[in-house]
Design an enzyme around this catalytic site. Structure first.
Site, PDB file in Angstrom:
ATOM      1  N   HIS A   1     -37.624 -16.489 -66.842  1.00  0.00           N
ATOM      2  CA  HIS A   1     -38.491 -16.088 -65.710  1.00  0.00           C
ATOM      3  C   HIS A   1     -38.199 -17.025 -64.541  1.00  0.00           C
ATOM      4  O   HIS A   1     -38.623 -18.180 -64.551  1.00  0.00           O
ATOM      5  CB  HIS A   1     -39.970 -16.198 -66.119  1.00  0.00           C
ATOM      6  CG  HIS A   1     -40.943 -15.752 -65.063  1.00  0.00           C
ATOM      7  ND1 HIS A   1     -42.014 -14.925 -65.356  1.00  0.00           N
ATOM      8  CD2 HIS A   1     -41.029 -16.016 -63.732  1.00  0.00           C
ATOM      9  CE1 HIS A   1     -42.714 -14.708 -64.250  1.00  0.00           C
ATOM     10  NE2 HIS A   1     -42.134 -15.363 -63.251  1.00  0.00           N
TER      11      HIS A   1
ATOM     12  N   HIS B   1     -37.635 -17.231 -60.016  1.00  0.00           N
ATOM     13  CA  HIS B   1     -37.612 -16.630 -58.684  1.00  0.00           C
ATOM     14  C   HIS B   1     -36.462 -17.258 -57.914  1.00  0.00           C
ATOM     15  O   HIS B   1     -36.518 -18.440 -57.567  1.00  0.00           O
ATOM     16  CB  HIS B   1     -38.939 -16.876 -57.961  1.00  0.00           C
ATOM     17  CG  HIS B   1     -40.097 -16.279 -58.686  1.00  0.00           C
ATOM     18  ND1 HIS B   1     -40.548 -15.004 -58.449  1.00  0.00           N
ATOM     19  CD2 HIS B   1     -40.870 -16.765 -59.692  1.00  0.00           C
ATOM     20  CE1 HIS B   1     -41.561 -14.738 -59.265  1.00  0.00           C
ATOM     21  NE2 HIS B   1     -41.772 -15.791 -60.034  1.00  0.00           N
TER      22      HIS B   1
ATOM     23  N   LYS C   1     -40.538  -5.416 -64.411  1.00  0.00           N
ATOM     24  CA  LYS C   1     -41.670  -6.327 -64.241  1.00  0.00           C
ATOM     25  C   LYS C   1     -42.879  -5.571 -63.729  1.00  0.00           C
ATOM     26  O   LYS C   1     -42.794  -4.844 -62.729  1.00  0.00           O
ATOM     27  CB  LYS C   1     -41.299  -7.431 -63.235  1.00  0.00           C
ATOM     28  CG  LYS C   1     -42.400  -8.438 -62.936  1.00  0.00           C
ATOM     29  CD  LYS C   1     -42.669  -9.377 -64.108  1.00  0.00           C
ATOM     30  CE  LYS C   1     -43.878 -10.276 -63.872  1.00  0.00           C
ATOM     31  NZ  LYS C   1     -43.596 -11.420 -63.027  1.00  0.00           N
TER      32      LYS C   1
ATOM     33  N   HIS D   1     -47.114  -9.501 -65.703  1.00  0.00           N
ATOM     34  CA  HIS D   1     -47.971 -10.516 -65.084  1.00  0.00           C
ATOM     35  C   HIS D   1     -49.382 -10.157 -65.530  1.00  0.00           C
ATOM     36  O   HIS D   1     -49.974  -9.202 -65.032  1.00  0.00           O
ATOM     37  CB  HIS D   1     -47.830 -10.497 -63.555  1.00  0.00           C
ATOM     38  CG  HIS D   1     -48.639 -11.585 -62.898  1.00  0.00           C
ATOM     39  ND1 HIS D   1     -48.068 -12.645 -62.238  1.00  0.00           N
ATOM     40  CD2 HIS D   1     -49.981 -11.801 -62.850  1.00  0.00           C
ATOM     41  CE1 HIS D   1     -49.021 -13.468 -61.793  1.00  0.00           C
ATOM     42  NE2 HIS D   1     -50.192 -12.964 -62.159  1.00  0.00           N
TER      43      HIS D   1
ATOM     44  N   HIS E   1     -45.502 -16.127 -68.312  1.00  0.00           N
ATOM     45  CA  HIS E   1     -46.197 -17.374 -67.979  1.00  0.00           C
ATOM     46  C   HIS E   1     -47.629 -17.426 -68.511  1.00  0.00           C
ATOM     47  O   HIS E   1     -48.602 -17.455 -67.759  1.00  0.00           O
ATOM     48  CB  HIS E   1     -46.161 -17.682 -66.479  1.00  0.00           C
ATOM     49  CG  HIS E   1     -46.338 -16.501 -65.551  1.00  0.00           C
ATOM     50  ND1 HIS E   1     -47.311 -15.559 -65.732  1.00  0.00           N
ATOM     51  CD2 HIS E   1     -45.670 -16.140 -64.436  1.00  0.00           C
ATOM     52  CE1 HIS E   1     -47.221 -14.659 -64.771  1.00  0.00           C
ATOM     53  NE2 HIS E   1     -46.240 -14.987 -63.980  1.00  0.00           N
TER      54      HIS E   1
ATOM     55  N   ASP F   1     -40.565 -20.067 -64.390  1.00  0.00           N
ATOM     56  CA  ASP F   1     -41.339 -19.568 -63.247  1.00  0.00           C
ATOM     57  C   ASP F   1     -41.120 -20.450 -62.021  1.00  0.00           C
ATOM     58  O   ASP F   1     -42.028 -20.629 -61.206  1.00  0.00           O
ATOM     59  CB  ASP F   1     -42.831 -19.436 -63.571  1.00  0.00           C
ATOM     60  CG  ASP F   1     -43.555 -18.562 -62.539  1.00  0.00           C
ATOM     61  OD1 ASP F   1     -42.884 -17.800 -61.832  1.00  0.00           O
ATOM     62  OD2 ASP F   1     -44.794 -18.667 -62.452  1.00  0.00           O
TER      63      ASP F   1
HETATM   64  C1  NCD Z   1     -44.599 -16.621 -57.873  1.00  0.00           C
HETATM   65  C2  NCD Z   1     -43.870 -16.501 -56.534  1.00  0.00           C
HETATM   66  O1  NCD Z   1     -44.082 -17.346 -55.657  1.00  0.00           O
HETATM   67  O2  NCD Z   1     -43.069 -15.577 -56.390  1.00  0.00           O
HETATM   68  N1  NCD Z   1     -45.650 -17.579 -57.741  1.00  0.00           N
HETATM   69  C3  NCD Z   1     -46.244 -18.269 -58.736  1.00  0.00           C
HETATM   70  O3  NCD Z   1     -47.209 -18.988 -58.480  1.00  0.00           O
HETATM   71  N2  NCD Z   1     -45.814 -18.201 -59.978  1.00  0.00           N
HETATM   72  C4  NCD Z   1     -45.087 -15.289 -58.302  1.00  0.00           C
HETATM   73  C5  NCD Z   1     -45.519 -15.224 -59.753  1.00  0.00           C
HETATM   74  O4  NCD Z   1     -44.724 -15.379 -60.664  1.00  0.00           O
HETATM   75  O5  NCD Z   1     -46.715 -14.978 -59.993  1.00  0.00           O
HETATM   76 ZN    ZN Z   2     -43.113 -15.868 -61.513  1.00  0.00          ZN
END
Ligand code: NCD
Ligand code: ZN
Length: 348
Positions: free
Chosen positions: A16, A18, A102, A139, A177, A250
């Site tokens: 996971h 970003h 997702k 999520h 998460h 995450d």
């Molecule tokens: C994530 C993001 O900033 O894209 N933020 C987070 O707090 N984890 C989005 C997510 O995974 O919920």
């Molecule tokens: Zn995330």
């Protein structure tokens, strides 16, 4: 038994992450590619990665930003909407381009406005995903304003996930998460079709980190960190060796100015020290023998992928290691996660 000081393991995967796009992608990708063989790339861009063609374009952008000599493999995901077409999802999966879909409840987190309000609208897509063995990544928080933010995961399980599971008992599902004991207990009550990713930060901080002694926006993420009893349940799950639990960092970079403000973004940028911190947690729990399962084996098994052939070595240093430097962008910086504890482990 003496504590090992060297961990020679199959290359980990991040289930996971970003990676963002543009300059942020170029700057964060080398961190992920240095420590992970593969990563499940989240689709919550602006605009989101909804169709297989979008995932293809995003994958090409990632590969173009990849340092040469890195054999990192991005695993692409689609962002579920109420108008997602089952045929497009199926074609993406069967071509090998798309690994999972997702599900963001609309409004749950960063860039989730285009997410799903009414789960029944996506039942036809879930039907197809169940049939072809394609994982749904969830999520797991309700967005009802009447539900306290610290209860949103537990309420999601009762009101959304359990009913969804009844409809689709064989759907492969990752509860992303996980942050609560209720979440751990839920996963443990399920069969092998359900798994969960756990972040390094939720193994290390509880909500005090964010709220005691002044508000600390760099500990704000979603789902929000919970009370200590939940953190302990997450650590027990991660270190148990149970194959249903695996690492998903995450890592969610935001510029410092977007976090240190009256309405700050959710997200923690932890990828540079994610493995070192996780090793430290496993050492604290006297479970270093389960570390490789958690970071390199369990996720691959759930996704039906081979374990990476490459290796990665972590060594325990005699002194605590310095925090990773903040990430510098041309116009901003991204703060690296400070776990507020001594970390002796280092990737070598
Ligand atoms: C994530 C993001 O900033 O894209 N933020 C987070 O707090 N984890 C989005 C997510 O995974 O919920
Ligand atoms: Zn995330």
């Amino acid at each position: 038994m003496t504590t090992p000081t060297r961990l020679d393991i199959a290359m980990p995967d991040d289930w996971h992450v970003h990676l963002r796009h543009g300059e942020m992608l170029e700057k964060v990708l080398p961190y992920t590619a240095a420590h992970f063989g593969r990563a499940i790339v989240m689709p919550n861009l602006q605009p989101p990665v909804v169709r297989t063609a979008d995932a293809q374009a995003y994958r090409e952008a990632i590969l173009a930003a990849l340092p040469t000599n890195q054999c990192f493999q991005p695993l692409m995901t689609l962002y579920m909407t109420e108008t997602t077409e089952a045929a497009d999802v199926k074609a993406g999966f069967e071509s090998g381009l798309v690994t999972a879909v997702k599900l963001y409840p609309a409004g749950a987190t960063t860039n989730s406005a285009a997410g799903v309000k009414d789960l029944e609208k996506i039942y036809p897509v879930l039907e197809v995903m169940q049939a072809i063995g394609m994982p749904l990544l969830v999520h797991g928080e309700v967005v009802d304003p009447a539900v306290d933010i610290f209860d949103r995961e537990a309420v999601f399980i009762e009101t959304k996930l359990i009913p969804l599971r009844k409809q689709f008992p064989n759907l492969k599902l990752v509860f992303e998460h996980l942050t609560t004991k209720e979440g751990v207990d839920y996963v443990l009550s399920c069969d092998s079709h359900t798994a969960a990713s756990l972040t390094p930060h939720h193994l290390v901080i509880n909500r005090n980190a964010m709220l005691v002694g002044g508000i600390k926006p760099h500990y704000y993420c979603l789902p929000v960190a919970k009370r200590e009893s939940h953190r302990l349940a997450l650590r027990a799950a991660a270190t148990s060796g149970d194959r249903r639990f695996f690492l998903g960092t995450d890592s969610a970079p935001h510029p410092i100015h977007a976090k240190e403000t009256a309405c700050g973004c959710a997200g923690i940028f932890n990828v540079a020290n994610a493995l070192a911190i996780t090793a430290q947690v496993f050492e604290q729990e006297q479970a270093l023998d389960q570390f490789e399962s958690f970071v390199s084996l369990n996720g691959a098994a759930f996704y039906g992928l081979p374990v990476n052939k490459e290796r990665l070595v972590l060594e325990r240093q005699s002194e605590p290691q310095a925090l990773p430097a903040n990430l510098k962008l041309s116009q901003a910086e991204v703060q690296a996660f400070d776990p507020m504890m001594d970390v002796y482990w280092q990737v070598v």
